[in-house]
Design a protein around this motif. Structure first.
Motif, short mmCIF file in Angstrom:
data_model
loop_
_atom_site.label_atom_id
_atom_site.label_comp_id
_atom_site.label_asym_id
_atom_site.label_seq_id
_atom_site.Cartn_x
_atom_site.Cartn_y
_atom_site.Cartn_z
N THR B 305 0.83 -1.21 0.00
CA THR B 305 0.00 0.00 0.00
C THR B 305 0.86 1.26 0.00
OG1 THR B 305 -0.16 -0.39 2.35
CG2 THR B 305 -2.10 -0.90 1.07
N ASP B 306 2.08 1.15 0.54
CA ASP B 306 2.95 2.33 0.61
C ASP B 306 3.72 2.58 -0.68
OD1 ASP B 306 2.18 2.68 3.26
OD2 ASP B 306 3.74 1.29 3.96
N THR B 307 4.10 1.51 -1.36
CA THR B 307 4.99 1.70 -2.51
C THR B 307 4.26 1.75 -3.85
OG1 THR B 307 5.29 -0.69 -2.61
CG2 THR B 307 6.94 0.56 -1.39
N ILE B 308 2.97 1.48 -3.87
CA ILE B 308 2.25 1.37 -5.14
C ILE B 308 1.96 2.75 -5.74
CG2 ILE B 308 -0.14 1.37 -4.29
CD1 ILE B 308 -0.39 -1.22 -6.15
N THR B 309 2.09 2.85 -7.07
CA THR B 309 1.76 4.11 -7.75
C THR B 309 0.99 3.79 -9.03
OG1 THR B 309 3.77 4.08 -9.07
CG2 THR B 309 3.88 5.25 -6.96
#
Lengths: 363, 329
Positions: B305-309
């Motif tokens: 959830t933190d690294t997704i773009t």
């Protein structure tokens, strides 16, 4: 009393199989029937079984009719359902805004698709006299590719609010929507059978098509009709399955479900050779299979072995509930009963000295 | 008379066909490539894989590529033999079955054709092919388990949902979990499978059974996206929180765009890639003229959830994109 016994005797097989499973589950844990409320809907093992088996129940109803009339099985039901649900999804996705009307129209379109597929199989079987399994092998082989083409070579997502409610629960109603849809479908079929002579015609054709023809029933028409109903069942099952999944996976949707549907028909006490049939039995059979699948998980059988255990369970269940075993059990039961009666009769005459009896016997 | 006439007709037609075919084949200066692959309807992975092959090895990019897609090993071998006869420069194979390829690969070698295996390995001597570009399922599993261990949970109680038992993906992705459980780093509370079709419904049942048995769990490790979706459906129905800030952490595999959108929305926690886009790498090798030998594993990503773009979803995702913020319930 005797008529009631007669009309329920064909349900002995499916009910005894189900009872066996319930006993196993209760032994594993006494809380098997516990139901709680979660987010305004009933939750527990039983609702889960009813929810999970909805498509199978609907398909096994159609399978019962096809089996009864054509003396063979339609093995393309999962593929038919995949194609009809692809049509459903495509119609919903092209709509700019998804309203209940969109869903209804899309569902009706998918039903038309189902009827076309049913007519295709039905024509091959009734007019060209191809064996049902061979005829439906065509769609079984090519069906998923057709669905894949309809999908535009993708797995489209069905993420609208209404679909979600159809796949889960409608707020305010404590029962999951697929369960309600299944019940509605069963009622619909029951009404059709109560108001028409369909049962009589199908059974007549299944028992002897020539005799049926001589009595003014056209076997071709009846067989064709049962395949049309099968197509409709596929469309409804596909509709429920795709709304449950929220995504149209043409590769895996309802894959190999015909195996379970055929098994449900067999567990339901129906002959796979056609003729007399019991839809109630098949419905119970379908729920029993779902119960069996979940029982295996409940017993925590390791994944590599689960299929072996399923096979063993089915063999045991079928043997225990088979007519041969049943005849044996009734014989044993009768013996026990008669010996009980004898024991009961002894205290009645207890005041008579035993010597007297011996004397009487000698006389 | 009639027979003779019909035979004549067939011969004429055949001749015309050959002439026509010869007329079309005007491909001087292009790299000739034969691709033997599985059919796109096999899975979302394969669909992306086939499409990628088509776009990379297009005529516009200077290739004369022919592709055969079939799930039948003998048909695949027949197609490969056909390409060898045609005298292609490179033969790219993703085999339906890992065995039975020895003779075909040897005849390609004798004909001076460079064979590159992609996605699936073949049981044969390493000298029979030039290179193999594969996904390392064991690596995928390790990376996913690393993520699970890095969550900082007090005690990890994990539900393992396997794919088709015995498949390369299932073995590789399970290995790391079983190893970690053996080492006492995590606890497997339920061990189930989605069956041969990696079924959403079966996965759902596995989780429902665990809930019904009153098991306490905080991680779901589902070996593909469809099964992760089924598992989450079971959690939703039982009113158990999941995803970002929730009780149960959910990880799926394969990088379907719908799954990545779920991760982005915080509905799931992570997804591990299985990259179907080997074509670009192979094209790079062909262009540079230096092709590595032996097995080459692809670099694969794990997104949380933190690294997704959005860019990553667009670039690496496979299959249909439901759009930002849409979750599959």
């Amino acid at each position: 009393m005797s008529t009631m016994k007669k009309s329920f005797s064909h349900l002995v097989l499916p009910l005894s199989v189900m009872a066996l499973l319930i006993i196993i589950n209760l032994v594993k844990g006494a809380d098997y029937f516990r139901i709680t409320m979660v987010n305004g809907a009933l939750y527990g093992n039983i609702p889960n079984i009813l929810f999970g088996a909805s498509e199978l129940v609907i398909l096994s109803i159609g399978m019962t009719l096809v089996t009864a009339s054509s003396r063979g099985q339609d093995i393309s039901i999962g593929e038919s359902a995949t194609i009809t649900s692809a049509i459903f999804v495509q119609y919903v996705l092209q709509a700019s805004e998804v309203t209940p009307l969109t869903i209804v129209v899309a569902f009706l379109l998918s039903c038309v698709g189902g009827l076309v597929l049913g007519a295709f199989n039905g024509t091959l079987v009734s007019i060209f006299k191809v064996q049902p399994m061979v005829a439906s092998l065509i769609l079984f082989t090519g069906g998923r590719s057709i669905a894949f083409m309809i999908d535009g070579k993708l797995s489209p997502i069905l993420a609208n609010d209404i679909s979600n409610k159809i796949g889960t629960v409608i707020p305010g109603i404590p029962i999951q929507t697929p369960i309600i849809l299944t019940v509605v479908f069963i009622v619909l079929i029951a009404v059709v059978f109560k108001t028409t002579n369909l049962r009589l015609y199908v059974e007549t054709v299944g028992i002897n098509p020539n005799a049926a023809r001589l009595n003014g029933i056209n076997p071709k028409k009846i067989i064709f009709l049962t395949f049309l109903i099968m197509g409709f069942c596929s469309a409804v099952a596909g509709f429920i399955a795709v709304n449950k999944a929220g995504r149209h996976d043409s590769v895996n949707l309802l894959k190999l479900i015909m195996m379970d549907a055929i098994l449900a028909v067999a567990i339901g006490g129906n002959s796979l050779g056609g003729g007399k049939f019991s839809i109630t039995g098949s419905i119970i059979g379908a729920y029993t299979i779902e119960m069996l699948n979940r029982t295996l998980l409940r017993l925590e059988i390791e994944p590599a072995m689960i299929k072996v255990f399923k096979a063993i369970f089915i063999i045991i269940l079928m043997v225990v509930a088979s007519p041969v075993a049943r005849a044996y059990f009734t014989k044993v039961l009768d013996k026990v009963r008669s010996s009980n009666k004898r024991k009961e009769s002894i205290p009645k005459d207890a005041h008579i000295p035993t010597t007297n009896i011996a004397v009487k016997k000698e006389e | 008379m009639k027979k003779a006439l019909s035979i004549m007709l067939i011969l004429v037609l055949l001749g015309a066909g050959v002439l026509f075919a010869a007329g079309v084949k005007e491909t001087a200066g292009q790299t000739k490539i034969g691709i033997v692959n599985l059919p796109p309807e096999e899975s979302g992975y394969r669909q992306a894989n086939v499409e990628d092959m088509n776009t990379v090895f297009s005529t516009a990019n200077g290739y004369d590529a022919k592709q055969t897609n079939t799930g039948d090993n003998s048909e695949q071998i027949a197609a490969a033999k056909g390409y060898i006869r045609d005298g292609v420069d490179y033969l790219l194979i993703s085999a339906a079955n890992a065995s039975g390829w020895d003779d075909t690969l040897k005849s390609a070698k004798d004909a001076g054709i460079k064979v590159i295996l992609f996605d699936r390995a073949i049981d044969t001597d390493a000298s029979n092919y030039q290179a193999a570009i594969l996904s390392d399922m064991g690596y995928e599993g390790k990376k996913a388990v690393e993520w699970v261990l890095s969550l900082g949970l007090n005690k990890i109680n994990l539900i393992l949902i396997r794919g088709q038992m015995g498949s390369a993906a299932e073995i590789g992705r399970s290995a790391a979990v079983l190893e970690a459980a053996k080492a006492g780093k995590l606890n497997i509370v339920a061990d189930g499978t989605g069956g041969d079709s990696w079924s959403l419904e079966e996965a759902r049942k596995v989780v429902e059974a665990a809930i019904a048995a009153g098991k306490d769990f905080n991680v779901i490790y589902a070996q593909n996206d469809g099964m992760a979706q089924g598992a989450v459906q079971a959690l939703e129905a039982a009113g158990i929180s999941h995803g970002k800030g929730g009780k149960v952490k959910v990880i799926g595999f394969d990088f379907n765009r719908f799954a990545l959108r779920n991760v982005q929305a915080g509905y799931w926690d992570a997804d591990m890639q299985c990259n179907p886009r080997q074509a670009a790498e192979i094209a790079k090798w062909i262009k540079s003229g230096t092709i590595p030998s032996g097995i080459v594993y692809q670099e694969e990503l794990l997104l949380t959830t933190d690294t997704i773009t959005d860019e990553l979803i667009d670039k690496w995702g496979i299959n249909a994109d439901p759009g930002k913020g849409v979750v599959t319930r």
